[in-house]
Design a protein around this motif. Structure first.
Motif, PDB file in Angstrom:
ATOM      1  N   UNK A  83       0.704  -1.289   0.039  1.00 56.51           N
ATOM      2  CA  UNK A  83       0.075   0.075   0.087  1.00 56.51           C
ATOM      3  C   UNK A  83       0.828   1.191   0.104  1.00 56.51           C
ATOM      4  N   UNK A  84       2.039   1.286   0.759  1.00 57.04           N
ATOM      5  CA  UNK A  84       2.710   2.646   0.876  1.00 57.04           C
ATOM      6  C   UNK A  84       4.163   2.137   1.445  1.00 57.04           C
ATOM      7  N   UNK A  85       5.175   2.917   0.946  1.00 57.94           N
ATOM      8  CA  UNK A  85       6.528   2.679   1.462  1.00 57.94           C
ATOM      9  C   UNK A  85       6.998   4.057   2.273  1.00 57.94           C
ATOM     10  N   UNK A  86       7.457   3.751   3.352  1.00 61.37           N
ATOM     11  CA  UNK A  86       7.745   5.093   4.240  1.00 61.37           C
ATOM     12  C   UNK A  86       9.246   4.941   4.235  1.00 61.37           C
ATOM     13  N   UNK A  87       9.998   5.869   3.740  1.00 58.12           N
ATOM     14  CA  UNK A  87      11.447   5.781   3.706  1.00 58.12           C
ATOM     15  C   UNK A  87      11.835   7.252   4.892  1.00 58.12           C
ATOM     16  N   UNK A  88      13.135   7.046   5.618  1.00 57.59           N
ATOM     17  CA  UNK A  88      13.515   8.050   6.425  1.00 57.59           C
ATOM     18  C   UNK A  88      14.055   9.393   5.573  1.00 57.59           C
ATOM     19  N   UNK A 108       6.814  -1.544  -8.817  1.00 56.46           N
ATOM     20  CA  UNK A 108       5.539  -2.103  -8.451  1.00 56.46           C
ATOM     21  C   UNK A 108       4.400  -0.908  -8.368  1.00 56.46           C
ATOM     22  N   UNK A 109       4.678   0.338  -8.631  1.00 50.52           N
ATOM     23  CA  UNK A 109       3.931   1.537  -8.355  1.00 50.52           C
ATOM     24  C   UNK A 109       3.468   1.438  -7.023  1.00 50.52           C
ATOM     25  N   UNK A 110       4.434   1.557  -6.114  1.00 54.63           N
ATOM     26  CA  UNK A 110       3.811   1.797  -4.742  1.00 54.63           C
ATOM     27  C   UNK A 110       4.065   3.055  -4.225  1.00 54.63           C
ATOM     28  N   UNK A 111       3.204   3.701  -3.645  1.00 52.29           N
ATOM     29  CA  UNK A 111       3.551   5.149  -3.234  1.00 52.29           C
ATOM     30  C   UNK A 111       4.593   5.491  -2.364  1.00 52.29           C
ATOM     31  N   UNK A 112       5.528   6.132  -2.322  1.00 53.70           N
ATOM     32  CA  UNK A 112       6.881   6.371  -1.578  1.00 53.70           C
ATOM     33  C   UNK A 112       6.401   7.694  -0.983  1.00 53.70           C
ATOM     34  N   UNK A 113       6.576   7.512   0.669  1.00 56.39           N
ATOM     35  CA  UNK A 113       6.565   8.986   1.463  1.00 56.39           C
ATOM     36  C   UNK A 113       7.931   9.110   2.279  1.00 56.39           C
ATOM     37  N   UNK A 114       8.628  10.060   2.207  1.00 59.11           N
ATOM     38  CA  UNK A 114       9.613  10.468   2.895  1.00 59.11           C
ATOM     39  C   UNK A 114       9.159  11.138   4.344  1.00 59.11           C
ATOM     40  N   UNK A 115       9.731  10.668   5.396  1.00 60.42           N
ATOM     41  CA  UNK A 115       9.174  10.939   6.630  1.00 60.42           C
ATOM     42  C   UNK A 115      10.248  10.951   8.022  1.00 60.42           C
ATOM     43  N   UNK A 116       9.951  11.356   8.663  1.00 57.89           N
ATOM     44  CA  UNK A 116      10.805  11.567   9.959  1.00 57.89           C
ATOM     45  C   UNK A 116      11.298  10.246  10.683  1.00 57.89           C
ATOM     46  N   UNK A 117      12.412  10.222  11.297  1.00 57.39           N
ATOM     47  CA  UNK A 117      12.858   8.821  11.856  1.00 57.39           C
ATOM     48  C   UNK A 117      11.884   8.580  12.961  1.00 57.39           C
ATOM     49  N   UNK A 118      11.227   9.817  13.604  1.00 56.72           N
ATOM     50  CA  UNK A 118      10.231   9.951  14.870  1.00 56.72           C
ATOM     51  C   UNK A 118       8.949   9.054  14.241  1.00 56.72           C
ATOM     52  N   UNK A 119       8.713   9.439  12.996  1.00 57.69           N
ATOM     53  CA  UNK A 119       7.243   9.019  12.640  1.00 57.69           C
ATOM     54  C   UNK A 119       7.608   7.247  12.253  1.00 57.69           C
TER      55      UNK A 119
END
Length: 318
Positions: A83-88, A108-119
């Motif tokens: 569903x979604x990939x989260x990267x620091x 694979x057309x997976x949405x990528x979200x860059x986020x904080x380490x805390x998240x």
């Protein structure tokens, strides 16, 4: 009395308007994250910014898989839905494995979200995520009782592992990693064994994503059906087994089944506290134990360690 009043004024971790998904973690939230969440809620009214990194605005459709190798292997094997990939946003993107994960997700057309380490800490419930989390479906499993009559595609005898009431997901992950290392064909999880959760996948270094996982709701009925087929050897790891693992020989097993063409061997491993019930032990062809040193004051091994010894001893003879 003061403690009671203090508890009443503490803000709750879960937001009233948001329901977080139930994840199979033995510890739902670390003390550090609990304190962080309480501080954020305490000062929420003084901050008017719309913070997309807030835990209360992170929504998962499935499970949160975490760790480099579990996620990389999951994306390669494609046994799950993604569903979604989260990267620091502070991770080193030049690392080959990070680049590979990004490339696999894009393919694979997976949405990528860059986020904080805390998240990411919160998404993984403060587990070691290594800068990456993945929102995905649970690992698929099959009902072993609906696969009676498993046939091998060659003359090779298949070696399966049946886990009886293994409660700790860390133990489960370690066992699955060992099983894949020694070439075990199937993992069977009986009723009472913990689920193959993201914690187990991380503990397995991603081997969970590679192993065929089966479930068994009625072990007695399943073993009874195997006895009728008469082509499967059942080996029980017991605290008080009548055979020592040191002297156990696979050739003796093959001779016992020579007239019926031995096709499968199933090793049953129980947890270190309860072991395996006497009823199940009696249904097995062999009851094998690992004998301690005569001076040892410890009577049993960790289930994962015991499993490793069994898998090595038996697989080496195959």
């Amino acid at each position: 009395m003061k403690l009671h009043l203090f508890r009443n004024v503490l803000p709750r971790y879960f937001h009233n308007k948001t329901r977080l998904p139930e994840l199979d973690f033995t510890k739902p939230i670390s003390d550090r994250l609990r304190k962080t969440s309480m501080k954020e809620q305490t000062y929420a009214n003084t901050n008017n910014d719309d913070d997309d990194e807030s835990l209360l605005k992170v929504s998962l459709r499935g499970q949160c898989l975490f760790g480099l190798y579990p996620i990389e292997i999951a994306l390669k094997t494609k046994h799950r839905q993604f569903y979604q990939l989260f990267l620091s946003n502070t991770s080193n993107e030049n690392r080959p494995i990070i680049q590979n994960i990004q490339q696999l997700a894009e393919n694979l057309s997976i949405p990528i979200k860059y986020t904080s380490t805390n998240t990411l800490d919160r998404l993984s419930f403060d587990r070691p995520h290594q800068g990456v989390c993945l929102d995905c479906s649970p690992i698929p499993t099959q009902d072993i009782e609906q696969t009676i009559g498993i046939k091998t595609t060659s003359n090779k005898i298949s070696l399966d592992l049946c886990l009886v009431k293994i409660h700790d997901p860390m133990n489960l992950g370690g066992i699955i990693r060992t099983s894949h290392f020694f070439g075990i064909d199937r993992i069977i999880l009986t009723r009472g064994t913990c689920q193959p959760s993201p914690v187990a996948s991380k503990a397995s270094s991603g081997a969970l994503e590679l192993m065929p996982i089966y479930t068994c709701n009625d072990l007695n009925a399943y073993l009874t059906s195997l006895h009728k087929e008469n082509n499967t050897a059942l080996i029980c790891a017991a605290h008080q087994g009548n055979t020592s693992l040191r002297t156990f020989r696979l050739e003796d097993v093959k001779k016992k089944f020579s007239t019926t063409n031995l096709q499968r061997i199933i090793v049953l491993i129980g947890n270190e506290h309860e072991g395996i019930s006497e009823e199940i032990v009696k249904m097995c062809h062999y009851s094998v134990c690992i004998q301690p040193n005569s001076d040892s004051e410890i009577s049993s091994l960790n289930a994962s360690v015991a499993c490793g010894l069994f898998m090595y001893h038996i697989s080496a003879q195959m």
